[in-house]
Scaffold this motif. Sequence first.
Motif, PDB file in Angstrom:
ATOM      1  N   LYS A 224       0.839  -1.184   0.000  1.00 32.71           N
ATOM      2  CA  LYS A 224       0.000   0.000   0.000  1.00 32.71           C
ATOM      3  C   LYS A 224       0.888   1.253   0.000  1.00 32.71           C
ATOM      4  O   LYS A 224       1.895   1.311   0.707  1.00 32.71           O
ATOM      5  CB  LYS A 224      -0.896   0.035   1.232  1.00 32.71           C
ATOM      6  N   ILE A 225       0.478   2.243  -0.801  1.00 31.62           N
ATOM      7  CA  ILE A 225       1.169   3.518  -0.795  1.00 31.62           C
ATOM      8  C   ILE A 225       0.154   4.630  -0.598  1.00 31.62           C
ATOM      9  O   ILE A 225      -1.040   4.459  -0.878  1.00 31.62           O
ATOM     10  CB  ILE A 225       1.978   3.756  -2.088  1.00 31.62           C
ATOM     11  N   VAL A 226       0.634   5.769  -0.095  1.00 33.44           N
ATOM     12  CA  VAL A 226      -0.207   6.954   0.079  1.00 33.44           C
ATOM     13  C   VAL A 226       0.464   8.129  -0.631  1.00 33.44           C
ATOM     14  O   VAL A 226       1.683   8.322  -0.528  1.00 33.44           O
ATOM     15  CB  VAL A 226      -0.415   7.284   1.571  1.00 33.44           C
TER      16      VAL A 226
ATOM     17  N   LEU B   6      -5.421  10.905   6.851  1.00 30.06           N
ATOM     18  CA  LEU B   6      -5.297   9.450   7.013  1.00 30.06           C
ATOM     19  C   LEU B   6      -6.510   8.880   7.758  1.00 30.06           C
ATOM     20  O   LEU B   6      -6.962   7.767   7.464  1.00 30.06           O
ATOM     21  CB  LEU B   6      -4.008   9.117   7.749  1.00 30.06           C
TER      22      LEU B   6
ATOM     23  N   LEU C 125      -0.513   5.374   9.620  1.00 30.38           N
ATOM     24  CA  LEU C 125       0.108   4.677   8.488  1.00 30.38           C
ATOM     25  C   LEU C 125       0.252   3.188   8.777  1.00 30.38           C
ATOM     26  O   LEU C 125       0.054   2.349   7.894  1.00 30.38           O
ATOM     27  CB  LEU C 125       1.480   5.292   8.187  1.00 30.38           C
TER      28      LEU C 125
ATOM     29  N   VAL D 135       0.487   1.026   5.346  1.00 29.88           N
ATOM     30  CA  VAL D 135       1.125   1.783   4.266  1.00 29.88           C
ATOM     31  C   VAL D 135       2.632   1.558   4.316  1.00 29.88           C
ATOM     32  O   VAL D 135       3.272   1.783   5.348  1.00 29.88           O
ATOM     33  CB  VAL D 135       0.802   3.285   4.384  1.00 29.88           C
TER      34      VAL D 135
ATOM     35  N   CYS E 192       5.235   6.438   1.283  1.00 29.49           N
ATOM     36  CA  CYS E 192       4.475   7.674   1.119  1.00 29.49           C
ATOM     37  C   CYS E 192       5.115   8.545   0.041  1.00 29.49           C
ATOM     38  O   CYS E 192       6.332   8.508  -0.162  1.00 29.49           O
ATOM     39  CB  CYS E 192       4.422   8.458   2.433  1.00 29.49           C
TER      40      CYS E 192
ATOM     41  N   LEU F  59      -4.939   6.651  -1.377  1.00 30.33           N
ATOM     42  CA  LEU F  59      -4.462   5.324  -0.975  1.00 30.33           C
ATOM     43  C   LEU F  59      -4.607   4.352  -2.139  1.00 30.33           C
ATOM     44  O   LEU F  59      -5.627   4.335  -2.828  1.00 30.33           O
ATOM     45  CB  LEU F  59      -5.274   4.806   0.214  1.00 30.33           C
TER      46      LEU F  59
ATOM     47  N   GLU G  78      -2.312   0.937  -4.558  1.00 28.67           N
ATOM     48  CA  GLU G  78      -1.173   0.053  -4.768  1.00 28.67           C
ATOM     49  C   GLU G  78      -0.341   0.581  -5.920  1.00 28.67           C
ATOM     50  O   GLU G  78      -0.880   1.135  -6.886  1.00 28.67           O
ATOM     51  CB  GLU G  78      -1.629  -1.377  -5.094  1.00 28.67           C
TER      52      GLU G  78
END
Length: 393
Positions: A2-4, A21, A136, A141, A144, A235, A237
């Motif tokens: 997961k990335i933000v 968040l 996070l 996550v 970032c 949020l 992938e």
Amino acid sequence: MKIVYFDLVGGASGDMILGSLVALGAPLEEIERRLRELPLEGFSLARGSAVRHGFDAFQLQVETHETKSHRHFTEIRRLLSDARLPERVYRRALGTFERLGRAEAEAHQVPLEKVHFHEVGAVDAIVDIVGTAWALELLDVSRCHASVVPQGRGLVRAAHGTLPVPAPATLRLLEGLPVRVLEIQGELTTPTGAALIAALCDTVGEPVGMRLEKTGVATGTRDVAERPNVVRALLGEPLDSVGAGGVDVIECTIDDMNPQLYGHLTESLFESGAVEVYLTPVQMKKGRPGVLVTAMCDPRRTQTVAERLFGESTTLGLRVRREGRMELRRAITEIVTPLGTVRVKTAVLPSGAERRVAEYEDLRRLARESGRPLVEVMEAVRAFLAEGARAET
């Protein structure tokens, strides 16, 4: 994985980043419960909302009643260490405070250990920073990213007097990052917000490819006429199933340092942002035994890791090189076993198969609590995970 991506539409502050968040789905009640495990008093978190230029935005309300408005960097580091935080939460929080500390140290020409935080040492800043690290973690996550950082103009009141906007500490924190100065009166990006972006984000102002899952919008207390005062957290992938990127490898050889110091050196390098540290015995000139110290980190952490390596060792020089890196998608979940709850890291192989490994620190904790040998606990948990994997298939 997961990335933000933080879209800093109106700037960045600690409460806006944490709020974005929470708007994504990080449970506010669980964040507050985790924060209350810290030796802090006199704070509460509440939900609010506001409309900013047509955006329905979440508004995190942090209320504080603490009379102590400042802390030394060493006090904050001890506060985090004593809390027994998960490794990733600890590193993210400490890394952010370390960024703030170095900016203050440079501004006042004092050593990092003697930095005296004012606004950023107050309980609301600690809540914002540690709360963001926990959010996070709860969202799982891994990385970032952020947009270009907006800055306003004018003057702002601080503990040291009236300062121009952007504040000197904010500018130091954002050195090397893309910044856009706007003709808007007021502080759009606070030192806490700048430190969170600088410490947590792998890239700032660069294109990011992701498969979007959800968006969270949060605002602060100000309503700016020129643009929406919001942070949008995206949020998803990364587009590639197997992460690829670069890593800086920092090395030096040492033959004149007390061996007792290497444990502290290794911990310090991890605290400064290294993702891996290892020691290799080598033979140096004149037949002397030595140690090859190797630290790997994200390229944006290289300067910080190098400074710590110089400060905590006797080396006079370092070698730095860039290497390619590929990573498997992975996630950490809590699993209840017959011996207790453990965190399990699950990696997805290119074939689609999964590999599960229990966190060592949790296994050691279970061994201490049960009084059983560690090797026995490791084998029991491994067998439990294997049985669960067979049941799933």
